[in-house]
Write a protein that holds these residues in place. Structure first.
Motif, PDB file in Angstrom:
ATOM      1  N   SER A   1       9.030  -1.637  -1.241  1.00 27.59           N
ATOM      2  CA  SER A   1       9.585  -0.493  -0.513  1.00 27.59           C
ATOM      3  C   SER A   1      11.061  -0.288  -0.832  1.00 27.59           C
ATOM      4  O   SER A   1      11.764  -1.226  -1.212  1.00 27.59           O
ATOM      5  CB  SER A   1       9.414  -0.709   0.995  1.00 27.59           C
ATOM      6  N   GLY A   2      11.519   0.930  -0.648  1.00 20.21           N
ATOM      7  CA  GLY A   2      12.919   1.253  -0.919  1.00 20.21           C
ATOM      8  C   GLY A   2      13.889   0.611   0.060  1.00 20.21           C
ATOM      9  O   GLY A   2      14.990   0.222  -0.319  1.00 20.21           O
ATOM     10  N   ASN A   3      13.510   0.482   1.328  1.00 22.35           N
ATOM     11  CA  ASN A   3      14.404  -0.060   2.343  1.00 22.35           C
ATOM     12  C   ASN A   3      14.067  -1.485   2.764  1.00 22.35           C
ATOM     13  O   ASN A   3      14.704  -2.024   3.658  1.00 22.35           O
ATOM     14  CB  ASN A   3      14.423   0.847   3.579  1.00 22.35           C
ATOM     15  N   GLY A   4      13.059  -2.074   2.161  1.00 26.64           N
ATOM     16  CA  GLY A   4      12.726  -3.462   2.458  1.00 26.64           C
ATOM     17  C   GLY A   4      12.041  -3.663   3.796  1.00 26.64           C
ATOM     18  O   GLY A   4      11.852  -2.734   4.574  1.00 26.64           O
ATOM     19  N   THR A   5      11.670  -4.918   4.042  1.00 26.52           N
ATOM     20  CA  THR A   5      10.985  -5.320   5.266  1.00 26.52           C
ATOM     21  C   THR A   5      11.643  -6.582   5.781  1.00 26.52           C
ATOM     22  O   THR A   5      11.875  -7.522   5.014  1.00 26.52           O
ATOM     23  CB  THR A   5       9.490  -5.590   4.992  1.00 26.52           C
ATOM     24  N   THR A   6      11.925  -6.608   7.080  1.00 29.44           N
ATOM     25  CA  THR A   6      12.493  -7.789   7.719  1.00 29.44           C
ATOM     26  C   THR A   6      11.470  -8.348   8.689  1.00 29.44           C
ATOM     27  O   THR A   6      10.893  -7.606   9.491  1.00 29.44           O
ATOM     28  CB  THR A   6      13.787  -7.432   8.487  1.00 29.44           C
ATOM     29  N   VAL A  15       2.101 -11.018   5.575  1.00 29.07           N
ATOM     30  CA  VAL A  15       2.794  -9.744   5.441  1.00 29.07           C
ATOM     31  C   VAL A  15       3.404  -9.683   4.049  1.00 29.07           C
ATOM     32  O   VAL A  15       4.035 -10.640   3.597  1.00 29.07           O
ATOM     33  CB  VAL A  15       3.914  -9.642   6.499  1.00 29.07           C
ATOM     34  N   THR A  16       3.235  -8.544   3.381  1.00 25.02           N
ATOM     35  CA  THR A  16       3.779  -8.378   2.039  1.00 25.02           C
ATOM     36  C   THR A  16       4.486  -7.033   1.931  1.00 25.02           C
ATOM     37  O   THR A  16       3.873  -5.990   2.156  1.00 25.02           O
ATOM     38  CB  THR A  16       2.652  -8.440   0.977  1.00 25.02           C
ATOM     39  N   ASP A  17       5.773  -7.054   1.596  1.00 22.11           N
ATOM     40  CA  ASP A  17       6.485  -5.826   1.299  1.00 22.11           C
ATOM     41  C   ASP A  17       5.957  -5.322  -0.041  1.00 22.11           C
ATOM     42  O   ASP A  17       5.813  -6.090  -0.995  1.00 22.11           O
ATOM     43  CB  ASP A  17       7.996  -6.082   1.216  1.00 22.11           C
ATOM     44  N   LEU A  18       5.645  -4.043  -0.118  1.00 24.58           N
ATOM     45  CA  LEU A  18       5.015  -3.484  -1.321  1.00 24.58           C
ATOM     46  C   LEU A  18       6.024  -2.848  -2.274  1.00 24.58           C
ATOM     47  O   LEU A  18       5.719  -1.897  -2.972  1.00 24.58           O
ATOM     48  CB  LEU A  18       3.942  -2.474  -0.907  1.00 24.58           C
ATOM     49  N   GLY A  72      13.187  10.583   9.202  1.00 20.17           N
ATOM     50  CA  GLY A  72      14.338  10.119   8.433  1.00 20.17           C
ATOM     51  C   GLY A  72      13.988   9.570   7.070  1.00 20.17           C
ATOM     52  O   GLY A  72      14.877   9.177   6.315  1.00 20.17           O
ATOM     53  N   ARG A  73      12.697   9.544   6.752  1.00 20.49           N
ATOM     54  CA  ARG A  73      12.202   9.051   5.462  1.00 20.49           C
ATOM     55  C   ARG A  73      12.728   7.645   5.159  1.00 20.49           C
ATOM     56  O   ARG A  73      13.132   7.337   4.041  1.00 20.49           O
ATOM     57  CB  ARG A  73      12.541  10.026   4.340  1.00 20.49           C
ATOM     58  N   SER A  74      12.706   6.783   6.191  1.00 19.71           N
ATOM     59  CA  SER A  74      13.141   5.400   6.021  1.00 19.71           C
ATOM     60  C   SER A  74      12.020   4.503   5.511  1.00 19.71           C
ATOM     61  O   SER A  74      12.275   3.392   5.061  1.00 19.71           O
ATOM     62  CB  SER A  74      13.666   4.847   7.348  1.00 19.71           C
ATOM     63  N   LEU A  75      10.778   4.994   5.578  1.00 20.62           N
ATOM     64  CA  LEU A  75       9.621   4.241   5.100  1.00 20.62           C
ATOM     65  C   LEU A  75       9.201   4.733   3.725  1.00 20.62           C
ATOM     66  O   LEU A  75       9.306   5.924   3.427  1.00 20.62           O
ATOM     67  CB  LEU A  75       8.413   4.438   6.030  1.00 20.62           C
ATOM     68  N   SER A  76       8.682   3.826   2.944  1.00 24.69           N
ATOM     69  CA  SER A  76       8.022   4.226   1.699  1.00 24.69           C
ATOM     70  C   SER A  76       6.622   4.706   2.070  1.00 24.69           C
ATOM     71  O   SER A  76       6.106   4.403   3.146  1.00 24.69           O
ATOM     72  CB  SER A  76       7.922   3.029   0.749  1.00 24.69           C
ATOM     73  N   ARG A  77       5.982   5.444   1.192  1.00 18.05           N
ATOM     74  CA  ARG A  77       4.628   5.928   1.481  1.00 18.05           C
ATOM     75  C   ARG A  77       3.659   4.766   1.656  1.00 18.05           C
ATOM     76  O   ARG A  77       2.766   4.829   2.479  1.00 18.05           O
ATOM     77  CB  ARG A  77       4.159   6.890   0.402  1.00 18.05           C
ATOM     78  N   HIS A  78       3.809   3.724   0.888  1.00 19.06           N
ATOM     79  CA  HIS A  78       3.078   2.465   1.056  1.00 19.06           C
ATOM     80  C   HIS A  78       4.151   1.393   1.165  1.00 19.06           C
ATOM     81  O   HIS A  78       4.638   0.886   0.165  1.00 19.06           O
ATOM     82  CB  HIS A  78       2.150   2.174  -0.122  1.00 19.06           C
ATOM     83  N   HIS A  79       4.538   1.042   2.397  1.00 24.78           N
ATOM     84  CA  HIS A  79       5.705   0.202   2.642  1.00 24.78           C
ATOM     85  C   HIS A  79       5.370  -1.286   2.719  1.00 24.78           C
ATOM     86  O   HIS A  79       5.997  -2.097   2.046  1.00 24.78           O
ATOM     87  CB  HIS A  79       6.371   0.649   3.948  1.00 24.78           C
ATOM     88  N   VAL A  80       4.393  -1.640   3.562  1.00 32.72           N
ATOM     89  CA  VAL A  80       4.096  -3.045   3.819  1.00 32.72           C
ATOM     90  C   VAL A  80       2.593  -3.224   4.028  1.00 32.72           C
ATOM     91  O   VAL A  80       1.915  -2.318   4.495  1.00 32.72           O
ATOM     92  CB  VAL A  80       4.894  -3.550   5.051  1.00 32.72           C
ATOM     93  N   ALA A  93      -6.739  -5.471   4.231  1.00 33.83           N
ATOM     94  CA  ALA A  93      -5.326  -5.214   4.514  1.00 33.83           C
ATOM     95  C   ALA A  93      -5.107  -3.896   5.254  1.00 33.83           C
ATOM     96  O   ALA A  93      -5.858  -2.945   5.082  1.00 33.83           O
ATOM     97  CB  ALA A  93      -4.532  -5.200   3.210  1.00 33.83           C
ATOM     98  N   ILE A  94      -4.058  -3.886   6.050  1.00 32.30           N
ATOM     99  CA  ILE A  94      -3.532  -2.660   6.639  1.00 32.30           C
ATOM    100  C   ILE A  94      -2.264  -2.351   5.862  1.00 32.30           C
ATOM    101  O   ILE A  94      -1.383  -3.201   5.748  1.00 32.30           O
ATOM    102  CB  ILE A  94      -3.169  -2.851   8.123  1.00 32.30           C
ATOM    103  N   VAL A  95      -2.171  -1.152   5.321  1.00 30.37           N
ATOM    104  CA  VAL A  95      -0.956  -0.724   4.635  1.00 30.37           C
ATOM    105  C   VAL A  95      -0.255   0.280   5.547  1.00 30.37           C
ATOM    106  O   VAL A  95      -0.838   1.293   5.922  1.00 30.37           O
ATOM    107  CB  VAL A  95      -1.256  -0.095   3.262  1.00 30.37           C
ATOM    108  N   VAL A  96       0.968  -0.045   5.943  1.00 29.61           N
ATOM    109  CA  VAL A  96       1.752   0.838   6.798  1.00 29.61           C
ATOM    110  C   VAL A  96       2.748   1.579   5.915  1.00 29.61           C
ATOM    111  O   VAL A  96       3.403   0.969   5.062  1.00 29.61           O
ATOM    112  CB  VAL A  96       2.504   0.039   7.888  1.00 29.61           C
ATOM    113  N   GLY A  97       2.832   2.891   6.141  1.00 30.95           N
ATOM    114  CA  GLY A  97       3.760   3.694   5.363  1.00 30.95           C
ATOM    115  C   GLY A  97       4.066   5.005   6.040  1.00 30.95           C
ATOM    116  O   GLY A  97       3.662   5.249   7.174  1.00 30.95           O
TER     117      GLY A  97
END
Length: 142
Positions: free
Chosen positions: A73-78, A68-71, A48-56, A22-26
């Motif tokens: 995250s505070g702001n979600g993934t679309t 793709v899996t949202d982990l 802007g701190r719109s990403l979580s540290r481990h977002h998706v 997996a690739i974890v984007v954050g």
């Protein structure tokens, strides 16, 4: 049948290969984060701190598709499919992404692309298990 190769085009236009690992984007952070043992981390600048540290998380599944899996995250993934269908991902529930799919994560967008491994310019950055999107800019003096 030829194997399919996928990549993730980042906001800086670099492409990271997508594999079964997996690739974890954050969000990049100055505080050390525990690196997932089964993933490579791509840390994006996010003033802007719109990403979580481990977002998706993005990976190739056993069916050879991109998942793709949202982990949580505070702001979600679309997920926006190539045909324009918009899906808000449910946390911790994998969703299939096709080539051309756009992932909206916080204030950033990344795209699933077809990718030939031999053309990869960012793979050299992954052995450290972290891809820092400013590494290329710093190396080029920008």
């Amino acid at each position: 049948m030829r194997p399919r190769h996928y990549g993730l085009r980042l906001p800086d236009e670099s492409v990271v290969p997508v594999t079964r690992r997996a690739i974890v984007v954050g969000r990049r952070t100055d505080r050390p984060l525990p690196v997932p043992t089964d993933a490579d981390v791509v840390a994006l600048d996010d003033a802007g701190r719109s990403l979580s540290r481990h977002h998706v998380s993005i990976a190739i599944g056993a069916d050879a598709a991109v998942w793709v899996t949202d982990l949580g995250s505070g702001n979600g993934t679309t997920l926006v499919s190539p045909s324009g269908e918009v899906t808000e991902l449910e946390a911790h529930t994998p969703a299939r992404a096709r080539v051309g799919s756009l992932l909206s994560i916080g204030d950033h967008s990344v795209t699933v692309v077809r990718h030939r491994p031999e053309s990869d310019t960012t793979a050299a950055l992954l052995p450290s298990r972290t891809h820092d999107t400013t590494s290329r800019e710093n190396a080029e003096g920008g």
